[in-house]
Design an enzyme around this catalytic site. Structure first.
Site, mmCIF file in Angstrom:
data_model
loop_
_atom_site.group_PDB
_atom_site.id
_atom_site.type_symbol
_atom_site.label_atom_id
_atom_site.label_comp_id
_atom_site.label_asym_id
_atom_site.label_seq_id
_atom_site.Cartn_x
_atom_site.Cartn_y
_atom_site.Cartn_z
ATOM 1 N N LYS A 179 -10.903 -2.190 6.583
ATOM 2 C CA LYS A 179 -9.671 -1.706 7.379
ATOM 3 C C LYS A 179 -10.222 -1.191 8.811
ATOM 4 C CE LYS A 179 -6.341 2.204 7.236
ATOM 5 N NZ LYS A 179 -5.183 2.407 6.769
ATOM 6 N N GLU B 99 0.914 -1.137 -0.022
ATOM 7 C CA GLU B 99 0.142 0.009 0.206
ATOM 8 C C GLU B 99 0.957 1.427 -0.105
ATOM 9 O OE1 GLU B 99 -2.853 0.069 3.386
ATOM 10 O OE2 GLU B 99 -2.882 2.316 3.186
ATOM 11 N N ARG C 299 0.126 10.400 0.244
ATOM 12 C CA ARG C 299 0.689 11.316 1.431
ATOM 13 C C ARG C 299 1.799 12.264 0.922
ATOM 14 N NH1 ARG C 299 0.443 7.976 6.593
ATOM 15 N NH2 ARG C 299 -1.589 6.820 6.289
HETATM 16 C C1 3PG Z 1 -1.818 4.041 7.768
HETATM 17 O O1 3PG Z 1 -1.896 4.860 6.933
HETATM 18 O O2 3PG Z 1 -2.753 3.029 7.755
HETATM 19 C C2 3PG Z 1 -1.315 3.985 9.211
HETATM 20 O O3 3PG Z 1 -0.744 5.248 9.532
HETATM 21 C C3 3PG Z 1 -0.080 2.867 9.344
HETATM 22 O O4 3PG Z 1 -0.016 3.183 10.824
HETATM 23 P P1 3PG Z 1 1.350 2.651 11.433
HETATM 24 O O5 3PG Z 1 2.359 3.711 11.051
HETATM 25 O O6 3PG Z 1 0.972 2.713 13.005
HETATM 26 O O7 3PG Z 1 1.693 1.215 11.070
#
Ligand code: 3PG
Length: 204
Positions: free
Chosen positions: A125, A40, A44
């Site tokens: 999700k 994924e 951003r």
């Molecule tokens: C996301 O974008 O799904 C989360 O920011 C990922 O979360 P993490 O950095 O806590 O793994």
């Protein structure tokens, strides 16, 4: 490949925030070499769309998608760049399972799960997983929403992932820990393959 098949490729979906498009292909290869094929790339950064395009064209075996998809325009741009799936932090207005590419919408509450199921989604999700109640919340959802399957993301780590993965309503987890920013910046692809391999074993 259906969304279900993609989510079952590996126990962990790396959540990637790519600052430099030149990192995309070696990063994608490092993760795929470690056994993590569903990737994924979050929308951003300004490099994200180019990164999706390059991984999709150049990393054999990878199934790349877009994360942080906030609206129909993001979804369209991602699909045009070659994204095979999209992930959203929430359930956008009008979001449907039969869009240009499969969508994994985000939910954090019972009402949101109800809205997502009513819209026809089955794979969700759970975001942000740890702040929103973690394993206890998913256990509470299980008898109430027997059809819902979750990919918890947000605060998931190599330490707490096994507990999430042990739940019958969890199909995989998402996390950024497999691609630490410092390792990406340093081009330490071997380290990333090691982290991916360790993550891949969490499903064994
Ligand atoms: C996301 O974008 O799904 C989360 O920011 C990922 O979360 P993490 O950095 O806590 O793994």
């Amino acid at each position: 490949m259906t969304l279900e098949q993609m989510l079952k490729l590996a126990p962990v979906v790396p959540v990637l925030t790519i600052e430099d498009e030149a990192h995309a292909v070696p990063l994608g290869r490092a993760l795929a070499d470690g056994g993590l094929r569903m990737l994924e790339v979050t929308l951003r950064t300004s490099a994200a769309i180019g990164a999706i395009r390059r991984i999709s064209a150049e990393v054999e075996g990878a199934v790349v998608g877009a994360g942080t998809v906030l609206n129909a325009g993001d979804l369209e741009r991602a699909a045009q760049a070659g994204a095979r799936f999209a992930v959203s932090p929430g359930l956008g207005e009008g979001a449907r399972p039969d869009g240009p590419i499969p969508l994994l919408p985000g939910v954090a509450t019972a009402s949101e799960v109800m809205a997502a199921l009513a819209a026809g989604f089955e794979y969700l999700k759970f975001f942000p997983a740890v702040p929103a109640g973690g394993v206890a919340m998913l256990k509470a959802f299980a008898p109430v929403f027997p059809k819902a399957r979750f990919c918890p993301t947000g605060g998931v780590s190599v330490e707490n992932a096994p507990e999430f993965l042990g739940l019958a309503n969890v199909v995989c987890v998402g996390g950024s820990w497999v691609a630490p920013a410092a390792a990406v910046r340093a081009g330490d692809w071997r380290r990333i393959t090691e982290l991916a391999r360790a993550a891949q074993l969490l499903g064994a």
